[in-house]
Design an enzyme around this catalytic site. Structure first.
Site, mmCIF file in Angstrom:
data_model
loop_
_atom_site.group_PDB
_atom_site.id
_atom_site.type_symbol
_atom_site.label_atom_id
_atom_site.label_comp_id
_atom_site.label_asym_id
_atom_site.label_seq_id
_atom_site.Cartn_x
_atom_site.Cartn_y
_atom_site.Cartn_z
ATOM 1 N N ARG A 31 40.503 39.940 51.592
ATOM 2 C CA ARG A 31 39.458 40.774 50.579
ATOM 3 C C ARG A 31 38.188 40.948 51.089
ATOM 4 N NH1 ARG A 31 41.141 37.617 45.196
ATOM 5 N NH2 ARG A 31 43.342 38.341 45.108
ATOM 6 N N GLU B 211 52.212 27.695 36.172
ATOM 7 C CA GLU B 211 52.135 29.228 36.502
ATOM 8 C C GLU B 211 53.158 29.875 36.896
ATOM 9 O OE1 GLU B 211 49.356 32.571 38.903
ATOM 10 O OE2 GLU B 211 48.696 30.377 39.135
ATOM 11 N N LYS C 189 50.658 29.411 32.180
ATOM 12 C CA LYS C 189 49.634 30.287 32.638
ATOM 13 C C LYS C 189 50.878 31.494 33.475
ATOM 14 C CE LYS C 189 46.407 32.081 36.434
ATOM 15 N NZ LYS C 189 45.541 31.582 37.327
ATOM 16 N N GLY D 154 47.324 39.402 37.775
ATOM 17 C CA GLY D 154 48.555 39.556 38.803
ATOM 18 C C GLY D 154 48.229 40.853 39.251
ATOM 19 N N GLY D 155 47.173 41.497 39.589
ATOM 20 C CA GLY D 155 46.736 42.772 40.191
ATOM 21 C C GLY D 155 46.561 44.120 39.060
ATOM 22 N N ARG E 275 40.933 38.345 40.274
ATOM 23 C CA ARG E 275 40.357 39.585 40.707
ATOM 24 C C ARG E 275 40.016 40.306 39.542
ATOM 25 N NH1 ARG E 275 45.280 41.942 44.412
ATOM 26 N NH2 ARG E 275 46.506 40.309 43.196
#
Length: 341
Positions: free
Chosen positions: A33, A177, A219, A262-263, A294
């Site tokens: 990133r 998760e 999660k 998750g994007g 994110r």
């Protein structure tokens, strides 16, 4: 294991319409990133970025817990405090990612299994001594032609349950998760089918491993069409599919569910969480909140770009996204909140 202490920590993480901040990206992921924005991929840059997050004024207004990476929990802020102590000082509970990442599953092309159980008992003891009160382990499930296989679901569910049992033994609340990935052309209905299968297997394994459900958090992914699916379902349809799947699979004894992003885009993640509360608030047996990475951090990272002169503006963007998600947990988020920024 102290069941009451585990329950108290789980309740504190879900309290006050707040959510969790996942700032536990591995060094390779964080560096990727950074590279996209021209930020030096160094330990110094990673520490500076995470200090920007932890020192954002008012972060605890929306965030109850923060998940750290191993490098971060060992680092210190400029003033000499550890990240765990700095979070505790502002009323945010420190947690730690403890899995060793997803690796190729032998004999099953295209599928992954999360590793890291070896030596986990000792690592958990060390993290608890550094102030961590909860932990996280991520398993990834891919949807594709003839995927996921029963073996992939089974081995990941088993690992999640063994991790959770070890966490509770060490006095840490496990965040479990199981992520069904967004990548692919699958439909919303196919994601709902796979997510249901995964959750049922995970809960069955938690029972086998004698994990105290009241002392853990789940999660999961939201139920979503694949990124390459020709039909992208509306926000309300995603909310209905997600909550219906959870109601069919997750016992009321679980004290909370915190979604991964998750994007998803920051705005869509907030809108979908908001719709779940707006449409199902009176029917939910457990709190639903966020555990985004994110979807909270990316707007701030885009502003910061490694430049110290951008810290305050980046912190404002971070706090805005956190506040939007807190509003979504109440069912009060509206798109105008983002248009106005």
């Amino acid at each position: 294991m102290n069941d009451e202490a585990l329950r108290a920590t789980a309740a504190a993480l879900m309290a006050g319409d707040k959510g969790l901040l996942a700032m536990d990206e591995s060094n390779p992921t964080c560096n990727k990133r950074f590279a996209a924005l021209g930020i030096p991929q160094t330990e110094v840059s990673r520490r500076a970025w995470r200090e920007l997050i932890v020192t954002a004024p008012g972060l605890a207004d929306s965030i109850s817990g923060a998940i750290l990476y191993d490098e971060t929990i060992h680092q210190q802020l400029q003033g000499g405090r550890t990240f765990g102590h700095a979070l505790g000082d502002i009323g945010i509970i420190a947690g730690i990612k403890v899995d060793a990442g997803a690796k190729a599953l032998a004999g099953h092309a295209g599928e992954l299994v999360t590793e890291g159980l070896d030596g986990l008992r000792e690592r958990l003891e060390g993290y608890a001594a550094m102030g961590a009160r909860f932990a996280k382990w991520r398993a990834v499930i891919t949807i594709g032609v003839d995927l996921p296989s029963p073996a992939c679901i089974a081995v990941n569910a088993h690992a999640l349950a063994r991790y959770a049992a070890l966490c509770q033994e060490a006095g840490l609340v496990p965040i479990v998760e199981p992520e069904v990935l967004m990548e692919g052309a699958h439909t919303l209905q196919r994601c709902a089918e796979v997510t249901g299968q995964v959750l049922h297997e995970v809960l069955a394994q938690l029972y086998v491993q004698r994990v105290v459900l009241e002392g853990m958090l789940l999660k999961p992914n939201m139920v979503l069409p694949g990124l390459d699916c020709a039909h992208q379902d509306a926000v309300d349809e995603v909310a209905d599919a997600t909550v219906t799947c959870l109601l069919r699979a997750v016992p009321a004894a679980v004290p909370g569910i915190a979604f991964l992003s998750g994007g998803q885009s920051a705005e869509l993640a907030s809108a979908r969480l908001n719709a779940m509360h707006r449409r199902f608030k009176d029917r939910l047996p457990w709190p639903l909140t966020f555990s985004f990475s994110r979807a909270i951090q990316q707007p701030a990272l885009d502003i910061w770009r490694g430049d110290a002169s951008n810290v305050q503006q980046a912190q404002r963007a971070l706090l805005h996204r956190a506040a939007c998600n807190r509003a979504a947990r109440r069912g009060d988020y509206i798109a105008a909140m983002d248009i106005a920024t």
